[in-house]
Design a protein around this motif. Sequence first.
Motif, PDB file in Angstrom:
ATOM      1  N   UNK A 142      42.084  21.781   9.293  1.00 12.52           N
ATOM      2  CA  UNK A 142      41.579  22.467  10.489  1.00 12.52           C
ATOM      3  C   UNK A 142      40.199  21.950  10.832  1.00 12.52           C
ATOM      4  N   UNK A 143      39.920  21.809  12.112  1.00  9.99           N
ATOM      5  CA  UNK A 143      38.577  21.474  12.576  1.00  9.99           C
ATOM      6  C   UNK A 143      38.207  22.422  13.700  1.00  9.99           C
TER       7      UNK A 143
ATOM      8  N   UNK B   4      46.862  27.791  12.130  1.00 12.12           N
ATOM      9  CA  UNK B   4      46.511  26.534  12.803  1.00 12.12           C
ATOM     10  C   UNK B   4      46.967  25.348  11.961  1.00 12.12           C
ATOM     11  N   UNK B   5      46.713  25.412  10.649  1.00  6.88           N
ATOM     12  CA  UNK B   5      47.109  24.323   9.749  1.00  6.88           C
ATOM     13  C   UNK B   5      48.624  24.132   9.721  1.00  6.88           C
ATOM     14  N   UNK B   6      49.357  25.239   9.925  1.00  7.84           N
ATOM     15  CA  UNK B   6      50.814  25.166   9.919  1.00  7.84           C
ATOM     16  C   UNK B   6      51.379  24.703  11.256  1.00  7.84           C
TER      17      UNK B   6
ATOM     18  N   UNK C 286      39.358  26.359  17.207  1.00  7.11           N
ATOM     19  CA  UNK C 286      39.985  25.869  15.985  1.00  7.11           C
ATOM     20  C   UNK C 286      41.280  25.144  16.307  1.00  7.11           C
ATOM     21  N   UNK C 287      41.376  23.882  15.886  1.00  8.12           N
ATOM     22  CA  UNK C 287      42.550  23.055  16.191  1.00  8.12           C
ATOM     23  C   UNK C 287      42.964  22.303  14.928  1.00  8.12           C
TER      24      UNK C 287
ATOM     25  N   UNK D 293      42.929  20.334  27.589  1.00  5.57           N
ATOM     26  CA  UNK D 293      43.660  19.384  26.740  1.00  5.57           C
ATOM     27  C   UNK D 293      44.647  20.096  25.805  1.00  5.57           C
ATOM     28  N   UNK D 294      44.462  21.415  25.606  1.00  4.34           N
ATOM     29  CA  UNK D 294      45.355  22.168  24.722  1.00  4.34           C
ATOM     30  C   UNK D 294      46.205  23.157  25.513  1.00  4.34           C
TER      31      UNK D 294
END
Length: 296
Positions: A255-256, A236-238, A172-173, A190-191
């Motif tokens: 979020x995706x 995640x959204x924050x 989740x990103x 990548x994260x």
Amino acid sequence: METRRLQILAELSRLGSMRAVADVLGTTTSTVSQQIAALAREMDTALIEPAGRLVRLTPAGRRLAEHAVTILAAVETAHRDLGPGAEPNGTLRVAGFATAIRGYLLPIVVDLAATSPRVHVLIREHEPAESLELLATDEVDLALTYDYDLAPAAEDPAVSATPLWTARWGLGVPADAEPGAGTTLEVFARFRTRDWIVNSRNTADEEVIRTLASMAGFRPRVTHQADSLDLVQEMIAAGLGVALLPIGFPTRPAVRIVPLAAPDVELRAYAVARHGRLDWPPLALVTGLLSAAAGR
């Protein structure tokens, strides 16, 4: 107090002769006499007395014979009620994680009200380690647990685990992130500079994250913890970090979920019960219904 001796006393009260009791029960007169004597010693009172060439029950013997009939009937009822072929009847105590309870157990409980109304299910929401501890201390009869293929749970010879279902998980990103294509390790890499969010009541997902991060060549900065997947999404959204989420989980616009492959990340769910109790009808019924629901 042995029920066999009570049975002999009850038959003596009914038939009036030790020989007749021996014939009915397929034993000897001597054995009948010995069992009555042992029961008399156990009760510390005389149960029979001479009556010519035969014997008859004393008043205490007659009273105990009346109790014996009641006790033997209760034992027979218990055998019918608890045997493997009995109609499910009783209270089943279940501890499990929220997804299993919400998606699988609750629909079964609703159906049981119509199909098996004598089965009552008590539910406690817990993470796997908590549920297994309750199972070990006999506070629940069934534990709904999970592990990951990359973080398998330790085997316990005292319990039996019935596999239920599996579910793919992704990363989740934030929706505006650019994860790019590639393998799980390439996505993780990548994260590498992001904070990572893990479960506050279970360490399995953190173990998966640390294992994959190590394979990708970095040590993740685990910062935030939350038990609720909805709260994880809000984090995640924050912009507080990234986290593992189940594929297909309804996501917020911000979020995706990035699929993870090679290696896959897979959650595995189980119904866990203690050995020796698997044939108890309510437990066997609910476990079977969970397996059927998971198969669908």
